[in-house]
Design an enzyme around this catalytic site. Structure first.
Site, PDB file in Angstrom:
ATOM      1  N   CYS A  19       0.826  -1.205   0.000  1.00  0.00           N
ATOM      2  CA  CYS A  19       0.000   0.000   0.000  1.00  0.00           C
ATOM      3  C   CYS A  19       0.868   1.267   0.000  1.00  0.00           C
ATOM      4  O   CYS A  19       1.545   1.545  -0.970  1.00  0.00           O
ATOM      5  CB  CYS A  19      -0.987  -0.024   1.167  1.00  0.00           C
ATOM      6  SG  CYS A  19      -2.377   1.119   0.969  1.00  0.00           S
ATOM      7  N   HIS A  21      -3.809  -4.984   0.718  1.00  0.00           N
ATOM      8  CA  HIS A  21      -3.314  -5.400   2.035  1.00  0.00           C
ATOM      9  C   HIS A  21      -3.365  -6.927   2.151  1.00  0.00           C
ATOM     10  O   HIS A  21      -4.358  -7.481   2.649  1.00  0.00           O
ATOM     11  CB  HIS A  21      -4.140  -4.748   3.142  1.00  0.00           C
ATOM     12  CG  HIS A  21      -3.857  -3.292   3.312  1.00  0.00           C
ATOM     13  ND1 HIS A  21      -2.888  -2.813   4.168  1.00  0.00           N
ATOM     14  CD2 HIS A  21      -4.396  -2.207   2.703  1.00  0.00           C
ATOM     15  CE1 HIS A  21      -2.846  -1.495   4.090  1.00  0.00           C
ATOM     16  NE2 HIS A  21      -3.747  -1.106   3.208  1.00  0.00           N
ATOM     17  N   GLU A  46      -1.996  -8.826   4.183  1.00  0.00           N
ATOM     18  CA  GLU A  46      -2.052  -9.292   5.577  1.00  0.00           C
ATOM     19  C   GLU A  46      -3.487  -9.512   6.041  1.00  0.00           C
ATOM     20  O   GLU A  46      -3.742 -10.310   6.958  1.00  0.00           O
ATOM     21  CB  GLU A  46      -1.337  -8.305   6.509  1.00  0.00           C
ATOM     22  CG  GLU A  46      -2.028  -6.971   6.747  1.00  0.00           C
ATOM     23  CD  GLU A  46      -1.705  -5.905   5.716  1.00  0.00           C
ATOM     24  OE1 GLU A  46      -1.937  -4.718   5.992  1.00  0.00           O
ATOM     25  OE2 GLU A  46      -1.225  -6.267   4.608  1.00  0.00           O
TER      26      GLU A  46
END
Length: 236
Positions: free
Chosen positions: A114, A207, A209
């Site tokens: 990002c 993202h 994660e």
């Protein structure tokens, strides 16, 4: 031993459990690195001078992760600040742009996420869209599809031409730095992934994660980073 992955910390003026300012990393980032058999280590940016000695400090790590965060100051890429650009922190900009330069100088395996991807682009001479207006794709808090460039490094990592990603951003790459290539795009043309032409750097706008526990392609990004870091470590 697990390869050491430097996770560049984020500065916060205050957090509920501490009396003072803090250097933070998202738990999901650290969990994703650890799940991929890496050892995440949060790197503190020295408040007085985040740049001096940064390359020397990062030299000891096997891999590098540049996480998301607040808006990057448009002054860094020659633009006046738009009303939608908020929460700019000069210290963090210095640290992230310096980290991008250090990653290239050290040839350290890097995953930029990002804002981290945006910082790599700006550090190398690119620019950003300061604010994405509403299109057919909601970039600000939604899972959407991206198209991966066949033959790119990203394609080799995720093994798919289309992937679903968790998106949370309102700035994006505009003019791409000459040293970078586009690896993926959204349906509205927004650049969703980049890679360096020579350095060991892969960046994604989304993202990974967020969904690494359930998404094979997101988990693959962290596994790839750790694998690259392990090779660097083995080669001394």
């Amino acid at each position: 031993m697990r390869p050491l992955i430097a996770v560049i910390g984020r500065r916060a003026e205050s957090v509920p459990i501490l009396r003072f300012s803090a250097t933070l990393a998202a738990e999901a980032i650290c969990e994703a690195v650890y799940a991929a058999d890496g050892e995440p280590v949060v790197v503190h940016g020295v408040a007085a001078d985040p740049i001096t000695g940064l390359e020397f400090r990062l030299r000891r790590f096997d891999g590098l992760l540049m996480p998301g965060g607040q808006d990057l100051g448009p002054e860094r890429y020659g633009q006046d600040r738009a009303p939608q650009t908020v929460d700019v922190l000069d210290f963090q900009d210095d640290l992230d742009l310096g980290t991008a330069h250090a990653a290239i100088a050290l040839q350290i395996p890097t995953l930029a996420i990002c804002r981290g991807m945006q910082a790599v682009n700006v550090a190398l001479g690119g620019t950003l869209h300061q604010h994405l207006y509403e299109t057919t794709v909601n970039h600000r808090n939604e899972v959407h599809d991206v198209q991966v460039v066949v033959g790119s490094r990203l394609h080799a990592v995720v093994g798919a031409e289309h992937v679903s990603v968790s998106s949370y951003h309102h700035q994006a790459v505009d003019q791409l730095a000459p040293a970078l290539m586009v690896s993926a795009t959204a349906a509205d043309g927004v650049v969703e992934a980049i890679e360096h032409r020579h350095a060991d750097i892969l960046g994604v706008q989304w993202h990974p994660e967020d969904l690494h526990l359930t998404s094979v392609t997101d988990a693959a990004l962290f596994a790839d980073l750790v694998e690259r870091a392990q090779k660097r470590r083995d080669n001394g």
